[in-house]
Design an enzyme around this catalytic site. Structure first.
Site, PDB file in Angstrom:
ATOM      1  N   HIS B 108     -62.001  -6.998 -45.536  1.00 24.63           N
ATOM      2  CA  HIS B 108     -60.774  -6.283 -45.187  1.00 24.63           C
ATOM      3  C   HIS B 108     -60.654  -6.220 -43.670  1.00 24.63           C
ATOM      4  O   HIS B 108     -61.611  -5.887 -42.974  1.00 24.63           O
ATOM      5  CB  HIS B 108     -60.815  -4.865 -45.753  1.00 24.63           C
ATOM      6  CG  HIS B 108     -59.676  -4.018 -45.278  1.00 24.63           C
ATOM      7  ND1 HIS B 108     -58.372  -4.452 -45.267  1.00 24.63           N
ATOM      8  CD2 HIS B 108     -59.642  -2.746 -44.786  1.00 24.63           C
ATOM      9  CE1 HIS B 108     -57.587  -3.496 -44.809  1.00 24.63           C
ATOM     10  NE2 HIS B 108     -58.329  -2.461 -44.499  1.00 24.63           N
ATOM     11  N   HIS B 110     -57.451  -5.668 -40.278  1.00 27.38           N
ATOM     12  CA  HIS B 110     -56.060  -5.402 -39.911  1.00 27.38           C
ATOM     13  C   HIS B 110     -55.594  -6.493 -38.948  1.00 27.38           C
ATOM     14  O   HIS B 110     -54.895  -6.208 -37.972  1.00 27.38           O
ATOM     15  CB  HIS B 110     -55.923  -4.026 -39.242  1.00 27.38           C
ATOM     16  CG  HIS B 110     -56.347  -2.896 -40.098  1.00 27.38           C
ATOM     17  ND1 HIS B 110     -57.646  -2.452 -40.144  1.00 27.38           N
ATOM     18  CD2 HIS B 110     -55.660  -2.125 -40.978  1.00 27.38           C
ATOM     19  CE1 HIS B 110     -57.724  -1.431 -41.003  1.00 27.38           C
ATOM     20  NE2 HIS B 110     -56.544  -1.219 -41.517  1.00 27.38           N
ATOM     21  N   ASP B 133     -54.050 -26.072 -49.226  1.00 27.68           N
ATOM     22  CA  ASP B 133     -55.476 -26.338 -49.437  1.00 27.68           C
ATOM     23  C   ASP B 133     -56.215 -25.059 -49.849  1.00 27.68           C
ATOM     24  O   ASP B 133     -56.927 -25.039 -50.854  1.00 27.68           O
ATOM     25  CB  ASP B 133     -56.135 -26.833 -48.137  1.00 27.68           C
ATOM     26  CG  ASP B 133     -55.770 -28.256 -47.761  1.00 27.68           C
ATOM     27  OD1 ASP B 133     -55.222 -28.990 -48.609  1.00 27.68           O
ATOM     28  OD2 ASP B 133     -56.028 -28.627 -46.604  1.00 27.68           O
ATOM     29  N   HIS B 173     -50.452  -2.080 -44.351  1.00 30.50           N
ATOM     30  CA  HIS B 173     -51.870  -1.823 -44.176  1.00 30.50           C
ATOM     31  C   HIS B 173     -52.590  -3.032 -43.563  1.00 30.50           C
ATOM     32  O   HIS B 173     -52.984  -2.981 -42.391  1.00 30.50           O
ATOM     33  CB  HIS B 173     -52.443  -1.426 -45.546  1.00 30.50           C
ATOM     34  CG  HIS B 173     -53.873  -0.993 -45.515  1.00 30.50           C
ATOM     35  ND1 HIS B 173     -54.503  -0.373 -46.565  1.00 30.50           N
ATOM     36  CD2 HIS B 173     -54.813  -1.106 -44.554  1.00 30.50           C
ATOM     37  CE1 HIS B 173     -55.759  -0.117 -46.236  1.00 30.50           C
ATOM     38  NE2 HIS B 173     -55.968  -0.554 -45.031  1.00 30.50           N
ATOM     39  N   TYR B 227     -63.561 -31.086 -51.229  1.00 28.09           N
ATOM     40  CA  TYR B 227     -63.781 -30.907 -49.801  1.00 28.09           C
ATOM     41  C   TYR B 227     -65.222 -30.467 -49.502  1.00 28.09           C
ATOM     42  O   TYR B 227     -65.850 -29.797 -50.293  1.00 28.09           O
ATOM     43  CB  TYR B 227     -62.806 -29.876 -49.256  1.00 28.09           C
ATOM     44  CG  TYR B 227     -62.896 -29.673 -47.784  1.00 28.09           C
ATOM     45  CD1 TYR B 227     -62.513 -30.669 -46.885  1.00 28.09           C
ATOM     46  CD2 TYR B 227     -63.375 -28.478 -47.268  1.00 28.09           C
ATOM     47  CE1 TYR B 227     -62.587 -30.472 -45.525  1.00 28.09           C
ATOM     48  CE2 TYR B 227     -63.455 -28.266 -45.906  1.00 28.09           C
ATOM     49  CZ  TYR B 227     -63.063 -29.288 -45.047  1.00 28.09           C
ATOM     50  OH  TYR B 227     -63.158 -29.085 -43.686  1.00 28.09           O
TER      51      TYR B 227
END
Lengths: 230, 230, 230, 230
Positions: B108, B110, B133, B173, B227
């Site tokens: 997480h 910002h 991709d 958020h 890949y």
């Protein structure tokens, strides 16, 4: 100056030494967080229990700052301890300490995005949870004021007294932030620039969604009281 | 707490130690890739075979993080091992692990451009081959939700279950990303910000050209399956 | 593979070793100049006198690249020397070497501003003297093409053959640049992103002034023939 | 060349050595402050009391610059001391020294935001107190001019003579800045880019508020006379 110097009580010596180290070290956060270029920003700390502050000398580059080169002044900006002229923003810092007793640290920068809002005289709307957390609402704009009397200090104090925000954007000039400590004021300066940038970018392609006042209040309350290590 | 700690099976000890090292090291990628300022972002890893996760402690700066300072919690965010309070986002991470068994890591942040899209509540359209991709289509927006119950976790899971994307922009958020490992989730966070920035910049001067869904599908399939090193 | 390896003539050994060192070192310029995130970019060099190229292995991070980890392939992208899979863009690099004999180096990135122009399918107009110097005119857009056949390589070659530019923006994808050497191609990649950014920024607030074609020609001619150390 | 070299008076030797060190060191500020990519910028210093200047050699990368690699030329750009070709901008620097006797240092870059204003041929309005401090008003635009005669030098001098600004934006090209010393010219280059960026960002979302001319004058006067250490 020796009589003034002797007015710095023996008991405050160690405290001032510690604050010199802290304030010198915190200045490194300004270029590190890309809040300043050249010499254009400063951090100060109140000397608790004394009408004194520790601040950067004027016109010295960040990489040349040491604890010893920091200066101590009274709240009018008169030099009390140190070999160099204090920052030209010292009187503004001192005015804040004199009128906001809960403030232990002050930071001033010309960080790009915060200053861009300040140049339009426009407050930053509270559209990010991070902003509700730290600032509890919009970041307000203070009046246009120039160096020479106490008008910058008065503008900062009057604007902060009408807001939960720890940051104020002085019109055409740049942000001032405050905190319980110099470190908290530096954190506010870093987050002020980050929310100024993010809301700017968001507004470039449309209108950010508002956050309900009740949610802003809940986020602010939780962050101020529950976040971090106890 | 000692009874809870003893619940961490002997066999899981080495695994937890290894995950503490990995999660601590991956946090360095967040400031390095300019995804975070100050303490505003976190990485976690699932402890395979246990309803446990390893995550950053709350309010600690990235340069002070060590393997030892990481904390272990259950999926409700209750501390199981460690001296510090877990990140205030821990319950959201735990909810993801509890409901998405294929997920081994959560991040997480910002980060500026992803958060700017989130503040407008607008998904990022898939107009880059790099985006096809990695994300297989648009990066979706999750609902507005505030800390305090499991609404953030529910919003993340509900949004990701309706998308091929490993990233979700929580409204007002910021982004949450997931991956088979914590490292894969960090990669998704880095690429999420990069495509958020590139599509933003592209849209500033006009409308990016869409990519045919068949091409998006072909790119996603190849990248997920062929890949990198086998 | 040993018969193929033995096809690399003894006389070419030292040359390949030197190119491995050069190509590995040049990859460090990509993150240093902020042209790439994670693993999303690659540099190659032609092995002079052989239908071979030296390129980055697939999916390996820049800080883990060494001269030894570089791989050698033929112009179809088939591995000739090395332990790892070649970059998934190798066939596009090879097509360029096969069809543009003056090219000694190729670079591919997804640098932000160049890719933003590419996403709109819009060429970058030549409104900077720096752009006239290096590119001799606008930076053109190549067709949309996906990995799987030689369509990317064909698109690059066809576009560059119609232009003085050493850079092409592949639609929805990103820039490819070429040069007489791998180092020259890296320089073109750096300048491509810089002019993409500067012209973007300029256009955000109005229309940049055009430069007369005669001046573009004069600048290009001087820079290609007289600039730098002889 | 030996007769010309011998014209560099013995008394000037030490001065030139010191200027070589200073100019070499100041070049590191250009990439450090993100004013340049690759080799695209240069710093020079006047040799006081002589019609000579110290400048960067052409086409050499910043990390390869040493005091020894700097070159000395006359004001027409003819090499007087040094092993390498002088920067292709040397004649423009020399013209400034020949016509503006108060100038001790000149800097030229293609810094992104300043160059973006230059590409539109638009002066930067004075809407920041930092800009009033350093530049005393708007940063003006100079004419389009290309290398080959003294038209760049003439354009710089004519524009600076009509302005308090230490910076001029040469149309479609980039900024030139001057100062009493090379260090002061570098500072002007750093601040020129910073105000170019901040005013650009501010104008993206509306119109910055003007500053009264009387306030601009007061800020400029104070900063030029009272700022920094005496």
């Amino acid at each position: 100056m020796s009589t003034v110097t002797s007015a710095v009580a023996e008991a405050a010596r160690d405290l001032v030494l510690e604050l010199r180290r802290e304030v010198a070290a915190l200045h490194a956060e300004l270029p590190r967080n890309e809040l300043v270029v050249w010499t254009a920003g400063n951090v100060s700390a109140r000397v608790p229990g004394h009408d004194l502050l520790v601040i950067k000398p004027s016109g010295v580059r960040y990489e040349d700052l040491t604890p010893e080169s920091m200066v101590v002044t009274d709240f009018e900006g008169t030099l009390v301890e140190g070999d160099r002229s204090p920052s030209s923003d010292t009187a503004a810092h001192g005015y804040v300490y004199a009128h906001l007793p809960e403030v232990g640290g002050v930071v001033h920068t010309h960080s790009t995005y915060a200053t861009a809002w300040a140049a339009r005289g426009e407050e930053i709307p509270c559209v990010l949870t991070m902003m509700a957390d730290e600032f509890g609402g919009p970041i307000p704009v203070g009046p246009f004021a120039i160096i020479g009397d106490d008008s910058i200090g008065r503008g900062i104090v009057a604007t902060l007294q009408g807001s939960r925000s720890r940051a104020v954007l002085m019109q055409n000039h740049g942000p001032f932030t405050v905190g319980a400590s110099a470190r908290a004021a530096v954190k506010a300066a870093v987050l002020c620039e980050e929310v100024a940038r993010t809301v700017h970018v968001s507004r470039q392609l449309g209108e950010p969604l508002p956050i309900d006042q009740a949610h802003v209040d809940a986020l602010y309350d939780r962050y101020q009281n529950a976040y971090g290590q106890r």
